[in-house]
Write an enzyme that holds these catalytic residues in place. Structure first.
Site, PDB file in Angstrom:
ATOM      1  N   SER A 242       0.851  -1.197   0.000  1.00  0.00           N
ATOM      2  CA  SER A 242       0.000   0.000   0.000  1.00  0.00           C
ATOM      3  C   SER A 242       0.879   1.238   0.000  1.00  0.00           C
ATOM      4  O   SER A 242       2.029   1.195   0.458  1.00  0.00           O
ATOM      5  CB  SER A 242      -0.860   0.032   1.258  1.00  0.00           C
ATOM      6  OG  SER A 242      -0.057   0.308   2.382  1.00  0.00           O
ATOM      7  N   ASP A 243       0.346   2.343  -0.512  1.00  0.00           N
ATOM      8  CA  ASP A 243       1.021   3.604  -0.221  1.00  0.00           C
ATOM      9  C   ASP A 243       0.894   3.807   1.293  1.00  0.00           C
ATOM     10  O   ASP A 243       0.046   3.185   1.963  1.00  0.00           O
ATOM     11  CB  ASP A 243       0.410   4.773  -1.016  1.00  0.00           C
ATOM     12  CG  ASP A 243       1.371   5.970  -1.061  1.00  0.00           C
ATOM     13  OD1 ASP A 243       2.338   5.995  -0.259  1.00  0.00           O
ATOM     14  OD2 ASP A 243       1.159   6.875  -1.882  1.00  0.00           O
ATOM     15  N   TRP A 244       1.696   4.707   1.827  1.00  0.00           N
ATOM     16  CA  TRP A 244       1.807   4.838   3.290  1.00  0.00           C
ATOM     17  C   TRP A 244       0.513   5.372   3.915  1.00  0.00           C
ATOM     18  O   TRP A 244       0.200   6.554   3.805  1.00  0.00           O
ATOM     19  CB  TRP A 244       3.010   5.721   3.617  1.00  0.00           C
ATOM     20  CG  TRP A 244       4.277   4.931   3.831  1.00  0.00           C
ATOM     21  CD1 TRP A 244       5.083   4.988   4.934  1.00  0.00           C
ATOM     22  CD2 TRP A 244       4.864   3.950   2.967  1.00  0.00           C
ATOM     23  NE1 TRP A 244       6.132   4.099   4.798  1.00  0.00           N
ATOM     24  CE2 TRP A 244       6.022   3.450   3.605  1.00  0.00           C
ATOM     25  CE3 TRP A 244       4.524   3.415   1.724  1.00  0.00           C
ATOM     26  CZ2 TRP A 244       6.841   2.466   3.055  1.00  0.00           C
ATOM     27  CZ3 TRP A 244       5.337   2.424   1.173  1.00  0.00           C
ATOM     28  CH2 TRP A 244       6.474   1.977   1.833  1.00  0.00           C
ATOM     29  N   GLY A 245      -0.236   4.434   4.510  1.00  0.00           N
ATOM     30  CA  GLY A 245      -1.495   4.836   5.130  1.00  0.00           C
ATOM     31  C   GLY A 245      -2.675   4.761   4.180  1.00  0.00           C
ATOM     32  O   GLY A 245      -3.719   5.358   4.436  1.00  0.00           O
ATOM     33  N   ALA A 246      -2.547   3.996   3.090  1.00  0.00           N
ATOM     34  CA  ALA A 246      -3.628   3.955   2.092  1.00  0.00           C
ATOM     35  C   ALA A 246      -4.688   2.880   2.406  1.00  0.00           C
ATOM     36  O   ALA A 246      -5.699   2.809   1.719  1.00  0.00           O
ATOM     37  CB  ALA A 246      -3.051   3.704   0.704  1.00  0.00           C
TER      38      ALA A 246
END
Ligand code: BGC
Length: 765
Positions: A242-246
């Site tokens: 995932s993108d960071w915090g997605a």
């Protein structure tokens, strides 16, 4: 079995064995980061933690585990800052991208980083996107080709990449929640192909999903995107992070194909995974598959590391490489005989960017640069230069004293070079620009300098296009973009002709923001962003509308001249559908050695669908000594002629004559020729009572039915004539007539119409 395949099979077997020994708690934990940058180790089984780091144009390794961030805030190790993608894309040079990737891969090995978080390949939909500096192009073919080369370079060092941000992440406004709403054709033709090409040509070890939703569903839990398209259709073999915090719904995500959550959720989502296993909403095999995909990459890196030996991060050598690359990225936009500068000319350098150049963008890609050079600091080695700051590189603030001093310095010079650009605060990851202008203080000073009546050259430092109200009145414009820490050497070599500019724009510079096709729909309202311009992005729009632009896609000048001749096409088979080779001879007709970027556009407008006037489907970078001629060859496959037909759920290139256009930019086409595609059955019409007679005429079996059976009922339109004898009006009336209208015009019963529909369906089976 060859030894590599055997070893790979053995490693996979070992990994399966390990998985069989892991508890579900350990498996759930492995599916998210142990901290900001590491995967979870399982010490009792000898599973190591693996480090990932940004990316893409340098190494942002944060060594202090408690201090990680995804905004480029806290300290990272000193590393070499290469040109950002906005600049490297202008090289149009696959070898250069491979070379840069290879160097970055070596740096990662030296620093024990297993995956470099890049390349970032989202399409530049609007010049306003704050992160355009990190993205490659407005054109998906170019973005795909260059990112595949970069990935192959990094991965040649047995270090992984994470191509990002998958997908349709084209703005920073509400980037974590907005929905990018685009029809399938637009996604397939514009927003997905860069990822597709990279997967097919370079198998990135990982893919990073984006924050946004795609047509209403978060990318991080979008099964269509992460599994159907990415794995089932394209054959992606690595893991998705995932993108960071997605991550929103972790369980839905893992089932959709999201393997690794970054940076982790403090155990909350591990528990969610365990609960879902328990209550049956998540299959054991889905979890095991995600674990296996992650471990395959963790161990692939470990194996290579053990075999490859220790690498050294040689910052001085890599800085030199960054300079060589930067020189090949700078774009000479305008030159009315004022460049290159001569050593003995009295030259005024004006503008804060001469001394404090902007060379990279803000956010997660921000490098703790090893050694930044400025044009001013190197000036004594090149020429006779006097400097006045004129304006600060950091803000839009007019300072009368600074301006006056600049005018005074310039008044004394033969030529004036203004080092202008966007201050950091104007564009960054995290937010979009609201306008396309340079700071007013810079435009105002350029106007004042123009009044001196001397040649003015503007050197730009920016991550995305700017309006240039003075473009018609200055004599030279050099687009340096954000060209990395060696910006000084690169600019000075170009300005003084030690290097010959060869960069070409990877995006259109419109005259004004309002001309951009996404203008009415950027950045969307209420988190719904409608990609209403469809496939008409960038030059696909401007060229189709034949609209005046400031600088077209593909534009870039040189200190030498090139001529093109002898265009020829060799088809691999008669139909043209098995590929073809396009060849053209290129001659350096000037006095200086240099590199030319030959561009190939295909014009394939069919009647049945609106298509862009032309699309880039090939390019080649060729280095030529003065006077030299070389033949450039570019390959085209059937896809190069196709559009994505949503009804077919497939690519489609109808039979017909297409144009091959060879150019120096999308607006400077030098040579053209026709090529014919044959052998495709026309598309079957979709049959129901509303099918138009015209649609039936396009397909042989249904046309036959019209000729034999329907024509007698249609005499009200044909007056008893054959179709060929009808005039335009009669033909049109007939073509657009739905079958169901025969009730009114031929007194046909509903039963009879239903019968005809059934017979037609038989014909298209
Ligand atoms: C960015 C990614 C980056 C990640 C880690 C995110 O905010 O969108 O591109 O790789 O942070 O820093």
């Amino acid at each position: 079995m060859n030894p590599d395949v055997k070893q790979e099979a053995k490693l996979r077997e070992t990994i399966r064995q390990l998985i069989s020994q892991m508890t579900n708690e350990e498996k759930a934990a492995l599916c998210s980061g142990s901290d900001f940058w590491h995967t979870q180790p399982v010490e009792r089984l000898g599973i190591p933690a693996s480090m990932v780091s940004d990316g893409p144009h340098g190494l942002r390794k944060q060594p202090d585990e408690g201090n990680g961030d995804h905004l480029g805030l806290n300290e990272a190790i000193e590393a070499v800052c290469f040109p950002a993608a906005c600049a490297t894309a202008c090289s149009f040079d696959r070898d250069l991208m491979f070379d840069m990737g290879q160097t970055l891969g070596k740096e990662c090995r030296a620093e024990n980083v297993s995956v470099l978080l890049g390349p970032a390949v989202n399409i530049k939909r609007s010049p306003l996107c704050g992160r355009n500096f990190e993205y490659l192009s407005e054109d998906p073919y170019e973005a795909g080709e260059l990112s595949a080369a970069y990935i192959n370079g990094v991965q040649s060092q047995n270090v992984g990449t994470s191509i990002k941000h998958f997908a349709a992440n084209n703005q920073e406004t509400a980037r974590m929640s907005a929905s990018s709403n685009a029809d399938e054709r637009t996604l397939r033709e514009i927003y997905l192909p860069a990822f597709e090409t990279a997967v097919k040509k370079s198998q990135p070890w990982t893919v990073m999903c984006s924050y946004n939703k795609v047509n209403g569903e978060y990318a991080s839990q979008n099964h269509w995107l992460l599994t159907k398209v990415l794995r089932d259709e394209w054959g992606f073999e690595g893991y998705v992070m995932s993108d960071w915090g997605a991550v929103r719904d972790r369980v839905k995500g893992i089932a959709a194909g999201l393997d690794l959550e970054m940076p982790g959720s403090g155990g909350i989502n591990d528990q969610a995974i365990l609960n879902a296993l328990e209550d049956g909403t998540l299959d054991q095999s889905t979890l095991d598959t995600a674990v296996e995909r992650i471990l395959n990459i963790v161990f692939r890196y470990e194996k290579g590391r053990n075999e490859g030996g220790q690498e050294k991060f040689d910052r001085a050598a890599d800085h030199k490489k960054a300079a060589e690359i930067a020189k090949q990225c700078i774009v000479l936009l305008k030159n009315e005989g004022v460049l290159p500068l001569a050593k003995e000319e009295k030259t005024a350098f004006i503008g804060g960017f001469a001394d404090a150049p902007r060379y990279q963008g803000g956010g997660s890609s921000h490098i703790n640069a090893h050694h930044v050079t400025s044009a001013l600091s190197l000036a004594p080695e090149y020429g006779t230069v006097k400097y006045a700051q004129g304006f600060s590189a950091e803000a839009d603030k007019t300072d009368e004293a600074l301006s006056a001093e600049a005018v005074k310095t310039a008044a004394d010079a033969d030529k004036i070079v203004v080092f202008a650009g966007l201050p950091d605060a104007f564009e960054s990851e995290g937010y979009d620009r609201t306008h396309m202008r340079l700071p007013d203080c810079q435009n105002a000073l350029i106007e004042r300098l123009l009044e001196l009546g001397k040649p003015v050259i503007v050197v730009l430092h920016n991550g995305s296009p700017v309006e240039m109200p003075w473009a018609g009145r200055v004599q030279g414009i050099v687009e340096a973009y954000l060209c990395g820490e060696a910006v000084g050497e690169a600019e000075m070599d170009i300005l003084y002709g030690r290097a010959n500019p060869s960069g070409k724009l990877a995006e259109t510079f419109p005259k004004r923001l309002e001309d951009n096709p996404s203008y009415l729909n950027f950045a969307g309202k209420a988190k719904e962003v409608n990609y209403a311009e469809g496939v008409f992005v960038g030059y696909r729009y401007y060229d189709t509308k034949n609209m005046d632009v400031l600088f077209p896609f593909g534009h870039g000048l040189s200190y030498t001249t090139f001529s093109y001749s002898n265009l020829r096409v060799e088809k691999k088979s008669e139909s043209g559908r098995d590929g073809m080779t396009v060849r053209v001879d290129v001659t350096n007709t000037g006095n200086m050695d240099g590199k030319e970027i030959v561009q190939l556009y295909v014009a394939g407008r069919t009647d049945s669908v609106m298509r862009p006037a032309q699309e880039l489907k090939g390019f080649s970078a060729v280095y030529l000594s003065a006077g030299e001629t070389k033949t450039v060859a570019m390959e085209l496959d059937e896809r190069a002629f196709s559009w994505y037909d949503e009804a077919l759920h497939d690519w489609y290139a109808p039979d017909g004559v297409y144009k091959i256009r060879i150019g120096k930019s999308s607006r400077q086409i030098e040579l053209t020729c026709d090529v014919e595609l044959k052998g495709k059955m026309p598309k079957k019409p979709y049959i129901d009572a509303d099918v138009m007679i015209g649609d039936l005429l396009d397909y042989p079996d249904t046309k036959q039915y019209v000729d034999d059976t329907l024509i007698p009922f249609l005499s009200i339109f044909t007056g008893g004539k054959s179709l060929d004898e009808c005039d335009e009006m009669e033909k049109s009336m007939l073509y657009y007539m739905p079958l169901s209208s025969l009730r009114s015009f031929a007194q046909m019963t509903n039963e009879k119409i239903a019968e005809i529909v059934e017979e037609l369906k038989e014909r298209v089976k």
